[in-house]
Motif scaffolding. Structure first.
Motif, short mmCIF file in Angstrom:
data_model
loop_
_atom_site.label_atom_id
_atom_site.label_comp_id
_atom_site.label_asym_id
_atom_site.label_seq_id
_atom_site.Cartn_x
_atom_site.Cartn_y
_atom_site.Cartn_z
N LYS A 225 1.81 -43.68 -24.44
CA LYS A 225 2.84 -44.16 -23.51
C LYS A 225 4.15 -43.40 -23.67
O LYS A 225 5.20 -43.84 -23.18
CB LYS A 225 3.07 -45.65 -23.70
N CYS A 226 4.10 -42.29 -24.33
CA CYS A 226 5.32 -41.53 -24.62
C CYS A 226 5.93 -40.96 -23.34
O CYS A 226 5.22 -40.53 -22.44
CB CYS A 226 4.96 -40.40 -25.57
N THR A 227 7.25 -40.95 -23.29
CA THR A 227 7.93 -40.36 -22.14
C THR A 227 8.86 -39.21 -22.56
O THR A 227 9.69 -38.77 -21.76
CB THR A 227 8.78 -41.43 -21.40
N PHE B 222 1.18 -43.44 -32.97
CA PHE B 222 0.78 -44.66 -32.25
C PHE B 222 1.44 -44.75 -30.87
O PHE B 222 0.97 -45.41 -29.97
CB PHE B 222 1.12 -45.91 -33.08
N CYS B 223 2.59 -44.06 -30.72
CA CYS B 223 3.34 -44.13 -29.47
C CYS B 223 2.92 -43.06 -28.46
O CYS B 223 3.48 -42.98 -27.36
CB CYS B 223 4.83 -44.02 -29.77
N GLY B 224 1.93 -42.24 -28.82
CA GLY B 224 1.55 -41.09 -27.99
C GLY B 224 1.14 -41.42 -26.56
O GLY B 224 1.68 -40.84 -25.61
N TRP C 76 10.73 -38.15 -36.26
CA TRP C 76 9.72 -37.71 -35.28
C TRP C 76 10.40 -37.24 -34.00
O TRP C 76 10.11 -36.19 -33.47
CB TRP C 76 8.78 -38.85 -34.93
N CYS C 77 11.29 -38.09 -33.45
CA CYS C 77 11.96 -37.73 -32.20
C CYS C 77 13.13 -38.70 -32.02
O CYS C 77 13.30 -39.61 -32.82
CB CYS C 77 11.00 -37.81 -31.00
N SER C 78 13.89 -38.55 -30.94
CA SER C 78 15.06 -39.41 -30.73
C SER C 78 14.65 -40.87 -30.56
O SER C 78 15.43 -41.77 -30.83
CB SER C 78 15.85 -38.94 -29.51
N ARG D 239 -1.79 -34.67 -28.23
CA ARG D 239 -1.56 -34.74 -29.67
C ARG D 239 -0.09 -34.47 -29.95
O ARG D 239 0.35 -33.33 -29.85
CB ARG D 239 -2.45 -33.73 -30.39
N CYS D 240 0.64 -35.55 -30.25
CA CYS D 240 2.06 -35.37 -30.52
C CYS D 240 2.22 -34.75 -31.91
O CYS D 240 1.83 -35.33 -32.91
CB CYS D 240 2.78 -36.72 -30.47
N ARG D 241 2.82 -33.58 -31.96
CA ARG D 241 2.98 -32.86 -33.23
C ARG D 241 4.39 -33.02 -33.79
O ARG D 241 4.88 -32.15 -34.52
CB ARG D 241 2.66 -31.38 -33.04
S1 SF4 Z 1 7.78 -41.27 -28.83
FE1 SF4 Z 1 6.56 -39.52 -28.09
S2 SF4 Z 1 7.52 -37.74 -29.00
FE2 SF4 Z 1 8.25 -39.49 -30.14
S3 SF4 Z 1 6.83 -39.64 -31.85
FE3 SF4 Z 1 6.06 -40.97 -30.25
S4 SF4 Z 1 4.60 -39.73 -29.13
FE4 SF4 Z 1 5.85 -38.33 -30.33
#
Ligand code: SF4
Ligand code: SF4
Length: 357
Positions: free
Chosen positions: A316-318, A312-314, A283-285, A265-267
């Motif tokens: 496959k997130c790196t 939605f990107c959780g 959300w992130c870089s 769960r990406c918070r």
């Molecule tokens: S790329 Fe990763 S860290 Fe960034 S929002 Fe998506 S799941 Fe979260």
């Protein structure tokens, strides 16, 4: 560098100061974990950008420019005050290149003054004894340098040869003078010509008394790509070298290495925030633009919404730092909300490349 590289040790006074700072930081980290487990209402980790400009131009990076000015100190303090009032535990200064900011030590001092743990990510090129002393005095607790290869090439100058040369080794200066913890991150994955480089870099880091981690480069869409058999062996070896790093407790990196999708769960937007040089929350870089709201207008309700929003990107997130934050909440509160439509496009919205994080 290599077999001729010196093993340097700090003097007794520096070693004592380093031990003291290490013990205090560990105590504060344990407190941070307790607070994070007790409440989900505050950010655990924030990446903040005081300087988008960088002195290098790595071929894979979309997180820098070659012209922008430093964010003024007073503005940085205001942003840090907002984050401190939210209850943020850790601030990591990122870039661009933070050492290009003339008031970097004052920014760090303000982070510490407001009771937060202070870290930074740098390419290390501008480090000298004077800068290291300024960072020591300001109260820096963690510093990370990413090193991409043993010999510089057309893609990256961040190499052992440039940072650990016999004549003027930035790494040896850190080993001798820094009282903060230093982590060296090496990389594996698509586009890395020689995977053995990561091992050479990791061994040199440990030899100098630093911690060592390994990052996996995703492809241009931020997608997972499995490592080859030799790369996997190297990856596992470096993970066992990272003695004092939390990342070795993290299944996420092992999944990334094997290109396995992960359930988590990406918070981001709640427990993790990325604050760009314009003071917008992302959300992130890798997902800049979501939600793209000015920090001063970012309410507890918005954070709470993001906490419950499924990203939605959780799978496959790196982005490993966000996943490490996620460990503290993965066991609770399923995410049931969908992302809101994006804010109007900002020039920063770019997805799927890699900087230093
Ligand atoms: S790329 Fe990763 S860290 Fe960034 S929002 Fe998506 S799941 Fe979260
Ligand atoms: S990866 Fe780091 S050092 Fe390289 S251009 Fe990007 S910000 Fe600068």
């Amino acid at each position: 560098m290599g077999e001729k590289a010196k093993v340097v040790r700090a003097g007794a006074k520096t070693r004592l100061r380093r031990e003291l700072r290490f013990v205090r930081t560990r105590a504060r980290e344990l407190k941070m974990i307790g607070k994070a487990l007790a409440s989900t209402k505050h950010p655990i980790l924030v990446h903040i950008i005081p300087m988008r400009r960088c002195n290098l131009a790595c071929g894979y990076c979309n997180e820098y420019d070659d012209f922008s000015k430093p964010v003024p100190l007073e503005e940085m303090k205001k942003r840090l005050d907002i984050l401190a009032d939210m209850g943020t535990s850790i601030i990591t200064i990122s870039g661009g290149e933070p050492l290009m900011h003339p008031d970097l030590d004052e920014i760090i001092r303000h982070i510490r003054r407001r009771g937060m743990i202070a870290g930074m990510i740098t390419n290390g090129f501008w480090l000298d004894v004077k800068w290291i002393e300024r960072l020591n005095e300001a109260g820096l607790e963690h510093l990370q340098i990413s090193i991409d290869n043993v010999t510089p090439d057309e893609v990256s100058m961040k190499s052992l040869k440039t940072l650990d040369s016999l004549k003027s080794s930035k790494l040896e200066l850190l080993a001798k003078h820094a009282v903060f913890q230093v982590n060296i991150n090496s990389v594996l994955g698509s586009g890395v010509k020689n995977p053995e480089d990561a091992l050479t870099i990791a061994h040199r880091a440990v030899e100098l008394g630093f911690t060592s981690t390994v990052g996996i480069i995703h492809d241009h869409n931020g997608q997972l790509k499995p490592l080859g058999p030799r790369e996997l062996e190297i990856f596992e070896e470096i993970m066992t070298l990272g003695k004092r790093s939390f990342s070795r407790f993290n299944d996420f990196q092992h999944n990334v290495a094997r290109a396995k999708e992960h359930t988590w769960r990406c918070r981001s937007g709640s427990r993790y925030l990325y604050i760009c040089e314009d003071g917008l929350v992302h959300w992130c870089s890798q997902q800049r633009g979501y939600p793209g709201i000015p920090l001063a207008q970012y309410t507890p309700e918005m954070r709470h919404r993001e906490y419950s929003t499924e990203k939605f990107c959780g799978p496959k997130c790196t982005v490993s730092c966000v996943q490490q934050v996620g460990i503290l909440d993965n066991w609770r509160d399923p995410q049931t909300l969908k992302p809101k439509p994006m804010a109007p496009a900002s020039p920063l919205v770019q997805i799927g490349s890699r900087g230093d994080n």
